[in-house]
Design a protein around this motif. Structure first.
Motif, PDB file in Angstrom:
ATOM      1  N   ALA A  28      39.414  39.047  28.612  1.00 14.17           N
ATOM      2  CA  ALA A  28      38.941  37.912  27.808  1.00 14.17           C
ATOM      3  C   ALA A  28      37.611  37.395  28.343  1.00 14.17           C
TER       4      ALA A  28
ATOM      5  N   ASN B 144      42.079  30.370  31.826  1.00 13.70           N
ATOM      6  CA  ASN B 144      41.611  30.565  30.452  1.00 13.70           C
ATOM      7  C   ASN B 144      41.344  29.237  29.758  1.00 13.70           C
TER       8      ASN B 144
ATOM      9  N   CYS C 185      44.572  40.607  31.263  1.00 14.65           N
ATOM     10  CA  CYS C 185      44.241  39.908  30.008  1.00 14.65           C
ATOM     11  C   CYS C 185      43.081  38.933  30.238  1.00 14.65           C
ATOM     12  N   THR C 186      43.149  38.184  31.360  1.00 10.02           N
ATOM     13  CA  THR C 186      42.079  37.222  31.647  1.00 10.02           C
ATOM     14  C   THR C 186      40.752  37.930  31.861  1.00 10.02           C
TER      15      THR C 186
ATOM     16  N   SER D 116      43.730  33.750  24.585  1.00  8.43           N
ATOM     17  CA  SER D 116      44.039  34.508  25.792  1.00  8.43           C
ATOM     18  C   SER D 116      44.984  33.710  26.683  1.00  8.43           C
TER      19      SER D 116
END
Lengths: 498, 122
Positions: free
Chosen positions: A37, A119, A33-34, A18
């Motif tokens: 994830a 991440n 996206c984070t 990620s």
């Protein structure tokens, strides 16, 4: 079912992937996206917890193609899985809750890099929790240090850069000492995997050889990790670091990063040295004394502050002191209390920092108490979140903080009368001090000034913050009202931690 | 005493570690702090490498009629450690650049004083 045994490894690699994806996305995409994830990470961790709970024994997972004395290993039981689940949920809440302030504090072209760092930090935390190899522990400890320095210094105002410099210098001293400990330990035992180290150490200790070097090793490792987690005499980096960072970073640094180091220390105590060894008792007594000093002095310093963020930071000094006090009390009960307090503090402190940021925002961006009068009337939800977290910190029943204080006092009974007395007295003093500075703040933010009206917020901008605040408050109440299953999981995990 | 002379490499490594540690802790100049950090790490790597070296051993590469090898694990650890210390040094140097641009000095005491004086800057 066999597949779930791979989940701890998946959760580490998921964060790494990620991070790679975030590096090519724009700010908003990187945030989504984070969030995705971290949500998947929470699900994976919960599945791991469920799996090891049903299995009723810890699982050792071989990394790569070489078996035990040569290859690398992941090992997980209920304790690790509980920690991973709560940590990933808090990471998610911190990212959601602080996203508005991230957009304010960080240059738009650097926002995706911020999420890359978050991440990587998640990956390092997960690896620290799961690894069974001490040198892997060191490498991810350094990655944790670097990424936490990164999420601190990405807010480019002078004081943050200065705070980051100070943070990095003290942390590097800690890492140097810890590495020295690992090297000496490797030279004595000839192994890097914790189980094998423990086997050779057991023989050495039974023969009575290497007693001086072992004492030095334990001391060096304890001091190194105490510096990194901010135990009392080494707390000087804390107020600036937490006070000037963007709220997400402050939440993650205070709630998770210092806890990762403490978890590694407990793991070394249990798994490498063996918790009932004589050489540990001296180190534990010293940690106990410094923990007690930290509780009192942290609270006293917090009482003197005129800035809500610095007050909350000094309260962290006291809370870290609690955790080390639990380690010092010893026994399964003491360690279980320390572990429970890690969870309780990891849930409460991010809620406080996020609420602080919202309260400061409606007070002309001033963190000084005088300007905060009536802030809870201008932003009602933040006021409620702050009050809930503050009540947990003080230790009012039904909140997580109360349960951990109860556990500490129960654990102190029946060991050493001197320790029992000290723990009870210090707990009483600290509760009074906590009440003084938190209730003072709550009264302050609810004291209405002339013309204080609720501000209008756009639903879209505030929603993530509300979700984060509500989930943190719900977790807090869950730990306070229904703590028995969590404590049982922790105790079971500790019994099989070795 | 005899032990100290026999293990002179380790003694030297620990002395280096001490020099680096004290420089990192007490020196006020940021660049010298970073140099101290590197000396400290180098001391540790020397310690690790000398512990893994066996006199008369071959390089740990398989050969038909080799005698015995030196221990390859410490060498691997040293390589990993060097990577870590390079990245840490890079971050510290970039921080120093940023502090110098803002405050015009590398002396940490002066930077603190200046930062304290700027009350408006939170």
């Amino acid at each position: 079912m066999e597949l779930i045994a791979n989940f701890p490894f998946f959760s580490i690699i998921l964060c790494l992937f990620s991070a790679v994806i975030c590096s090519v996305l724009r700010g908003r995409g990187a945030k989504i996206c984070t969030v995705v994830a971290e949500s998947v990470l929470a699900i994976l961790s919960f599945a791991t917890l469920w799996y090891v709970h049903l299995l009723e024994k810890p699982v050792t997972f071989m990394m790569g193609h070489f078996p035990a004395p040569w290859g690398n290993e992941i090992r997980f039981g209920t304790l690790e899985a509980v920690m991973a689940t709560v940590f990933s949920l808090i990471l998610l809440c911190a990212v959601l809750g602080g996203s508005k302030f991230v957009n304010r504090d960080i240059f738009p072209q650097k926002i995706n890099l911020y999420y890359v760092l978050i991440n990587l930090l998640g990956a390092a935390l997960m690896a620290l929790i799961y690894t069974n190899d001490i040198f892997t522990g060191y490498v991810f400890l350094e990655i944790l240090t670097l990424t936490s320095g990164g999420i601190l210094m990405i807010r480019e105002i002078g004081r943050t850069t200065l705070a980051a410099t100070r943070y990095m210098i003290l942390n590097l001293l800690g890492s140097g000492l810890f590495l020295l400990g690992i090297i000496l330990m490797y030279d004595i035992t000839g192994h890097l995997l914790m189980a094998n180290m423990h086997a050779s150490l057991k023989v050495l200790i039974a023969h009575g050889s290497y007693s001086l070097p072992l004492t030095v090793i334990v001391g060096v490792m304890c001091v190194g990790l105490a510096i990194k987690s901010g135990l009392f005499p080494f707390h000087s980096w804390m107020p600036d670091t937490y006070g000037f960072a963007t709220p997400t970073s402050a939440s993650i640094l205070s709630g998770l990063v210092s806890k990762g180091y403490i978890f590694l220390l407990v793991k070394i105590m249990y798994r490498v040295i063996g918790i009932d060894q004589e050489i540990l008792s001296v180190a534990r007594n010293i940690l106990f004394v410094f923990g007690l000093c930290g509780i009192v002095f942290g609270s006293v310093f917090a009482l003197q502050q005129n800035n809500i963020n610095r007050m909350t930071s000094y309260s962290s000094v006291a809370q870290i002191g609690y955790i080390y006090m639990g380690i010092g009390i010893g026994g399964t009960a003491g360690f279980a209390a320390a572990m429970f307090h890690i969870l309780a503090h990891a849930i409460t402190k991010p809620a406080l920092f996020l609420a602080n940021a919202s309260l400061i925002e409606v007070s002309d961006d001033s963190p000084v108490f005088h300007d905060l009068s009536g802030a809870a009337h201008r932003n009602k939800t933040a006021g409620v979140f702050f009050t809930i977290a503050a009540m947990s910190m003080v230790g009012i029943p039904f909140f997580a903080g109360f349960t951990s204080k109860l556990l500490f006092s129960m654990a102190s009974l029946g060991h050493n009368p001197a320790k029992t007395g000290l723990v009870l007295v210090i707990l009483a003093i600290s509760t009074i001090l906590n009440t003084l500075y938190f209730i003072r703040t709550v009264i302050r933010i609810y004291t209405k000034r002339k013309g204080d009206l609720p501000r209008k917020f756009s639903m879209r901008a505030e929603l993530p913050g509300w979700i984060a605040g509500v989930s943190l408050a719900a977790m807090n109440l869950f730990l306070g009202l229904n703590s028995r299953p969590v404590i049982e999981l922790i105790e079971k995990g500790l019994l099989r931690f070795q | 005493m005899r032990n100290l002379i026999n293990n002179y490499e380790e003694v030297f490594a620990i002395v280096l570690f001490g020099i680096g540690f004290v420089t990192l802790l007490f020196h006020q100049n940021l660049i010298k702090k970073i140099i101290g950090l590197n000396i400290m790490d180098t001391g540790l790597y020397l310690f690790l490498a000398s512990m893994g070296y066996i006199y008369g051993g071959d390089a740990p590469i398989y050969a038909e009629n080799a005698g015995f090898y030196i221990n390859p694990v410490p060498a691997g650890l040293v390589l990993t450690g060097i990577v870590v210390s390079v990245s840490v040094t890079a971050i510290m140097l970039s921080l120093s650049v940023r502090l110098y641009k803002r405050y015009g000095t590398l002396n940490l005491d002066e930077i603190y004083l200046e930062a304290r004086n700027k009350i408006n800057e939170r």
